[in-house]
Design a protein around this motif. Structure first.
Motif, PDB file in Angstrom:
ATOM      1  N   SER A  58       1.263  -1.563  -0.039  1.00 33.73           N
ATOM      2  CA  SER A  58      -0.041  -0.024   0.147  1.00 33.73           C
ATOM      3  C   SER A  58       0.890   1.502  -0.022  1.00 33.73           C
ATOM      4  O   SER A  58       0.133   2.215  -1.149  1.00 33.73           O
ATOM      5  CB  SER A  58      -1.014  -0.482   1.018  1.00 33.73           C
ATOM      6  OG  SER A  58      -1.682  -1.149   0.923  1.00 33.73           O
ATOM      7  N   THR A  59       1.789   1.528   0.672  1.00 37.36           N
ATOM      8  CA  THR A  59       2.610   2.640   0.699  1.00 37.36           C
ATOM      9  C   THR A  59       3.517   2.377  -0.823  1.00 37.36           C
ATOM     10  O   THR A  59       3.959   3.748  -1.329  1.00 37.36           O
ATOM     11  CB  THR A  59       4.218   2.414   1.394  1.00 37.36           C
ATOM     12  OG1 THR A  59       3.831   1.909   2.980  1.00 37.36           O
ATOM     13  CG2 THR A  59       5.280   3.066   1.354  1.00 37.36           C
ATOM     14  N   ALA A  62       0.913   3.883  -3.164  1.00 37.34           N
ATOM     15  CA  ALA A  62       0.732   5.684  -3.062  1.00 37.34           C
ATOM     16  C   ALA A  62       1.706   5.905  -3.079  1.00 37.34           C
ATOM     17  O   ALA A  62       1.371   7.702  -4.153  1.00 37.34           O
ATOM     18  CB  ALA A  62       1.109   5.661  -1.249  1.00 37.34           C
ATOM     19  N   MET A  65       1.784   6.115  -7.361  1.00 33.35           N
ATOM     20  CA  MET A  65       0.168   7.437  -7.148  1.00 33.35           C
ATOM     21  C   MET A  65       1.027   8.511  -6.928  1.00 33.35           C
ATOM     22  O   MET A  65      -0.206   9.648  -7.837  1.00 33.35           O
ATOM     23  CB  MET A  65      -1.201   6.763  -6.486  1.00 33.35           C
ATOM     24  CG  MET A  65      -1.863   5.913  -6.787  1.00 33.35           C
ATOM     25  SD  MET A  65      -2.426   5.609  -8.299  1.00 33.35           S
ATOM     26  CE  MET A  65      -3.559   6.824  -8.830  1.00 33.35           C
ATOM     27  N   SER A  66       1.202   9.425  -6.045  1.00 32.37           N
ATOM     28  CA  SER A  66       1.615  10.358  -5.705  1.00 32.37           C
ATOM     29  C   SER A  66       2.893  10.843  -6.803  1.00 32.37           C
ATOM     30  O   SER A  66       2.976  11.940  -7.127  1.00 32.37           O
ATOM     31  CB  SER A  66       2.232  10.114  -4.080  1.00 32.37           C
ATOM     32  OG  SER A  66       3.820  10.086  -4.998  1.00 32.37           O
ATOM     33  N   ALA A  73      -3.480  11.031  -5.108  1.00 27.56           N
ATOM     34  CA  ALA A  73      -3.082  10.586  -4.036  1.00 27.56           C
ATOM     35  C   ALA A  73      -3.540  11.465  -3.043  1.00 27.56           C
ATOM     36  O   ALA A  73      -3.501  10.956  -1.994  1.00 27.56           O
ATOM     37  CB  ALA A  73      -1.481  10.609  -4.590  1.00 27.56           C
ATOM     38  N   ASN A  76      -6.858  12.045  -1.851  1.00 26.34           N
ATOM     39  CA  ASN A  76      -7.163  10.107  -1.151  1.00 26.34           C
ATOM     40  C   ASN A  76      -7.200  10.206   0.584  1.00 26.34           C
ATOM     41  O   ASN A  76      -5.853  10.056   0.525  1.00 26.34           O
ATOM     42  CB  ASN A  76      -6.775   9.258  -2.263  1.00 26.34           C
ATOM     43  CG  ASN A  76      -7.457   8.175  -1.752  1.00 26.34           C
ATOM     44  OD1 ASN A  76      -7.719   7.487  -1.156  1.00 26.34           O
ATOM     45  ND2 ASN A  76      -8.349   7.886  -3.205  1.00 26.34           N
ATOM     46  N   TYR A  79      -4.779   7.087   0.371  1.00 25.11           N
ATOM     47  CA  TYR A  79      -2.968   7.435  -0.065  1.00 25.11           C
ATOM     48  C   TYR A  79      -2.360   8.295   0.888  1.00 25.11           C
ATOM     49  O   TYR A  79      -1.055   8.275   1.325  1.00 25.11           O
ATOM     50  CB  TYR A  79      -3.370   7.824  -1.840  1.00 25.11           C
ATOM     51  CG  TYR A  79      -3.978   6.769  -2.376  1.00 25.11           C
ATOM     52  CD1 TYR A  79      -2.415   5.577  -2.899  1.00 25.11           C
ATOM     53  CD2 TYR A  79      -4.960   7.060  -3.028  1.00 25.11           C
ATOM     54  CE1 TYR A  79      -3.788   4.424  -3.520  1.00 25.11           C
ATOM     55  CE2 TYR A  79      -5.056   6.383  -4.942  1.00 25.11           C
ATOM     56  CZ  TYR A  79      -4.750   4.874  -4.809  1.00 25.11           C
ATOM     57  OH  TYR A  79      -5.007   4.465  -5.306  1.00 25.11           O
ATOM     58  N   GLN A  80      -3.416   9.133   1.501  1.00 30.15           N
ATOM     59  CA  GLN A  80      -2.614  10.347   2.501  1.00 30.15           C
ATOM     60  C   GLN A  80      -2.300   9.455   3.495  1.00 30.15           C
ATOM     61  O   GLN A  80      -1.157  10.506   4.452  1.00 30.15           O
ATOM     62  CB  GLN A  80      -3.975  11.157   2.704  1.00 30.15           C
ATOM     63  CG  GLN A  80      -3.354  12.131   3.159  1.00 30.15           C
ATOM     64  CD  GLN A  80      -2.136  13.800   2.439  1.00 30.15           C
ATOM     65  OE1 GLN A  80      -1.881  13.251   1.327  1.00 30.15           O
ATOM     66  NE2 GLN A  80      -1.197  14.263   2.442  1.00 30.15           N
ATOM     67  N   TYR A  82      -0.502   6.503   4.186  1.00 27.87           N
ATOM     68  CA  TYR A  82       0.596   5.901   3.318  1.00 27.87           C
ATOM     69  C   TYR A  82       1.716   7.378   3.278  1.00 27.87           C
ATOM     70  O   TYR A  82       2.941   6.532   3.833  1.00 27.87           O
ATOM     71  CB  TYR A  82       0.457   4.887   2.650  1.00 27.87           C
ATOM     72  CG  TYR A  82      -0.376   4.177   3.341  1.00 27.87           C
ATOM     73  CD1 TYR A  82       0.180   3.169   3.720  1.00 27.87           C
ATOM     74  CD2 TYR A  82      -1.286   3.913   2.598  1.00 27.87           C
ATOM     75  CE1 TYR A  82      -0.858   1.704   4.508  1.00 27.87           C
ATOM     76  CE2 TYR A  82      -2.249   2.434   2.551  1.00 27.87           C
ATOM     77  CZ  TYR A  82      -2.228   1.983   4.345  1.00 27.87           C
ATOM     78  OH  TYR A  82      -2.771   1.002   3.977  1.00 27.87           O
TER      79      TYR A  82
END
Length: 191
Positions: A58-59, A62, A65-66, A73, A76, A79-80, A82
């Protein structure tokens, strides 16, 4: 002859030099369990948190996505969480170093024990592709279950169980119940 000598004994045949060494025996499970408990204790004392691995994918997601869609990201909540956990960068979080250490340590352990071989462990009644698909499906179910349970088996069982978290104990009981229920159906593939 010295124990440090690499020369084959006088009665060795020519084929013995090409034969790989036998793998080292597995560790005593009681000693390994005590060692794992000490690692968990050290993680709590030194890092202030327990062991677990399900947050690493997940990290990583994230962070990707960033890079690809930063506005999405950072807007969201999933995501935030992580992105804020890393020290200046999500890949600098504790979990990423823990998972990297597990992978490197597992590789070195297999290498030193003589167990680093390209094999697919399977029973006689299942093909290699089917075994790989079952392993992939099982891993995907475990990943989904880890997100649903808010922690993987190691995080729930080791860390949650060590701090007597009721939800973690219920999770582990269900893991064993599910494993016993599926074992009957799956064991025919190994016979």
């Amino acid at each position: 002859m010295s124990t440090l000598s690499t020369a084959p004994p006088a009665d060795a045949t020519v084929g013995d030099a090409a034969r790989p060494r036998a793998p080292a025996p597995y560790a005593n499970p009681y000693v390994a369990g005590i060692g794992l408990g000490l690692v968990l204790l050290a993680a709590y004392v030194l890092m202030g948190r327990g062991l677990g691995a399900s947050a690493a994918p997940s990290t990583l997601l994230a962070w990707i996505m960033s890079v690809v869609a930063p506005a999405h990201a950072h807007g969201n909540a999933f995501y935030q969480g992580y992105l804020e956990e890393g020290v200046g960068h999500p890949l600098m979080s504790w979990i990423m170093f823990e998972v990297l250490g597990v992978m490197v340590g597992g590789f070195l352990s297999g290498l030193l024990a003589g167990r680093l071989l390209p094999t697919i462990e399977r029973g006689p009644r299942i093909s290699a592709p089917a075994r790989l698909w079952l392993a992939f499906a099982g891993g995907a179910l475990m990943g989904f279950g880890a997100k649903l349970a808010r922690g993987c088996t190691s995080g729930q069982g080791l860390t949650g169980g060590a701090v007597l978290n009721l939800g973690s104990w219920a999770f582990m009981m269900m893991v064993f119940a599910g494993a016993y229920a599926l074992a009957w159906a799956m064991r025919r593939q190994w016979r």
